[in-house]
Each structure stands twice: as structure tokens, then as C-alpha cells.
Enzyme design. Structure first.
Site, short mmCIF file in Angstrom:
data_model
loop_
_atom_site.label_atom_id
_atom_site.label_comp_id
_atom_site.label_asym_id
_atom_site.label_seq_id
_atom_site.Cartn_x
_atom_site.Cartn_y
_atom_site.Cartn_z
N SER A 1 9.54 -19.37 -9.77
CA SER A 1 9.72 -20.04 -11.13
C SER A 1 10.57 -18.83 -11.87
O SER A 1 10.34 -17.68 -11.69
CB SER A 1 8.36 -20.31 -11.71
OG SER A 1 8.71 -20.78 -13.10
N TYR B 1 0.09 -18.14 -14.76
CA TYR B 1 1.23 -18.69 -14.03
C TYR B 1 2.12 -17.60 -13.80
O TYR B 1 2.87 -17.56 -12.75
CB TYR B 1 1.76 -19.70 -14.88
CG TYR B 1 2.81 -20.58 -14.21
CD1 TYR B 1 2.55 -21.65 -13.21
CD2 TYR B 1 4.14 -20.49 -14.42
CE1 TYR B 1 3.35 -22.27 -12.75
CE2 TYR B 1 5.21 -21.48 -13.93
CZ TYR B 1 4.72 -22.11 -12.86
OH TYR B 1 5.70 -22.95 -12.19
#
Length: 275
Positions: free
Chosen positions: A137, A150
Site C-alpha cells: 500500500s 497498518y
């Protein structure tokens, strides 16, 4: 290449679109997920566009399930040529609010699930001189506020991919890592965090993106074919990464300002709810 691929998280979202993109080229696909109904639908769609394959329920936290999936690929396909470690979950919340359980859950799926996928399939990939595609990501590169667990998990996926790039090149196994920004997907379904406001904020960013999972899958398909290692599908993501490389302090300052705004907004929402 014998056109054999394994995808985790293939029951919906980006995983499904990746399956369909390669299926259009006639690939045989091993589709895995914890969502049995979603897997069945993906396989149906895959066959509609000219591909084929099989489905197998697999929780990437369980290494034995991944090794069983690798064995199934060996038995049904005679090996594997590309694996896409795509399975992942969303989370958010300021560090002080996140529990250690939140951290364990995030790292177990988004980081260790990728580690275990690479480990389970490496013997087959060495034999086929295949490729690993790890889905990370832009959070791995930008480290936005309010999502530290995350960020760390996805940054670990990039670090793992960079490590494997060097280690596996002599074995003629290719490695790619993908860092998309926000795009239209169902990632919010898996969201876990201490505050509903954070989930709502992430939801708005996902929904407002003009880019969908089909576009991301097609970009990945072309970048893998071109042999790119770091795959950045979003133009804004490429610009942000270039800025960070050139002037990291400028980006850190921007993130700090963003964090202040997020805290002020969260504080205002709490005060509005207080009678």
C-alpha cells in the site's frame, strides 16, 4: 511460463479483478479466500472470460493451510508460475488507542500472511522460475497518521519484497511489490479500529476515489509483464513518493499538519455528542 497463478483474497475486490485480468489471457487460477461464496462467484466469472481453475478456502494466518494450497497447485497444475499475496484487512486509530490485539491481528494477516505465502510457495516458484507479487500500500511509503499498525504491516511487506528481490534473483525468481493508494473496493468490510469516526473517514476516501479495482488490476498486469519491481498505480502516489525521496522533511511536516486536523475533528465530534 505455463500460465498457472495463485491469488489469496480472491473472493472479492482487487483479488477478484486480478483473477479476471489474468483469466482473460487464459490463465489457470488457484483462488483462495476465507469467503467461500465470494470464491465461488469469482470462479464463475473467471470461467465466463476464458480462464479456469479451482477454489480453496485458506486463512493466510495458518501456514498449514497455505502449504496445503501449494500442494493442491502441484497436484492440479503441476506447479505454479505466479503467486499474488493479496489477502489483507483494513484498520485505523491513533497509536494510544490501538490495543496490542489490534496490532497482532493486523500483523498476522497483512504482514505474516505474505511471509507465509512466500515461504509456502517458494519451492514451486524456484522450480518454475516464477514470480512473486506482493500487494502492499502507499501507506507503506507515506505512513499517514491514525493508522500506525497498518503502516507498519504494509511497510514490512515492502521490506520483505526488497529482501527477496535481492535473494531470489540468482534463483531466477522475480519479485514485485504493489503500493496502491485509495481506490474503490470493499476493504472497509474488514475494517477494525477503536473509533467509528476513523472507519467513516477511510470510507469517504475509498468511495471518493475515481479509480476502481479493475483499473488497478490492469495496471498491475502490465507492470508485472514489464518487469517493474515497485508498482505504483496512482499518479498522485508516484508524485508523493518522488517528493518523499527528494525532501522527506516536507512530507513529515505535511503528515503532522494532517494529524493535527484529524485530532481537532475527532475532538469536535466528541464534544458535539456530549450532552
Amino acid at each position: 511460463m505455463s500460465n498457472r497463478m495463485m491469488i489469496t483474497g480472491a473472493g472479492s475486490g482487487l483479488g477478484r479483478e486480478l483473477a479476471l485480468r489474468w483469466a482473460r489471457e487464459g490463465w489457470r487460477l488457484a483462488l483462495s479466500d476465507v469467503n467461500d461464496a465470494g470464491l465461488a462467484e469469482t470462479l464463475r466469472l473467471v470461467r465466463e472470460v476464458g480462464g479456469d481453475g479451482f477454489t480453496m478456502r485458506c486463512d493466510v494466518r495458518d501456514y498449514s493451510q497455505l502449504t496445503a494450497l501449494a500442494q493442491a497447485c502441484e497436484e492440479k497444475f503441476g506447479g505454479i508460475d505466479i503467486i499474488i499475496n493479496n489477502a489483507g484487512v483494513a484498520s485505523g486509530g491513533f497509536f494510544a488507542e490501538l490495543s496490542l490485539e489490534d496490532w497482532d491481528w493486523q500483523l498476522a494477516i497483512n504482514l505474516m500472511g505474505v511471509v507465509k505465502g512466500c515461504k509456502a510457495f517458494l519451492p514451486l516458484l524456484e522450480r518454475s522460475r516464477g514470480r512473486i507479487v506482493n500487494i502492499a500500500s502507499m501507506a507503506a511509503l507515506m505512513q499517514g497518521p491514525g493508522m500506525s499498525n497498518y503502516n507498519v504491516a504494509k511497510a514490512g511487506v515492502v521490506a520483505l519484497s526488497e529482501s527477496l528481490l535481492a535473494e531470489l534473483k540468482p534463483l531466477q525468481v522475480g519479485v514485485h511489490v504493489v503500493c496502491p493508494s485509495f481506490f474503490q473496493t470493499n476493504l472497509l468490510d474488514s475494517f477494525r479500529g477503536p473509533t467509528p469516526a476513523m472507519k467513516a473517514q477511510v470510507g469517504k476516501l475509498l468511495e471518493s476515489s475515481p479509480i476502481n479495482a479493475e483499473f488497478i488490476a490492469d495496471y498491475i498486469f502490465k507492470a508485472v509483464a514489464a518487469g517493474e519491481f515497485m508498482i505504483l498505480p496512482h499518479e498522485q502516489g508516484r508524485q508523493a513518493w518522488a517528493l518523499k525521496q527528494k525532501n522527506p522533511q516536507l512530507l513529515y511536516d505535511e503528515m503532522t499538519l494532517m494529524c493535527e486536523k484529524m485530532r481537532a475533528k475527532a475532538s469536535g465530534q466528541r464534544e458535539a455528542k456530549t450532552p
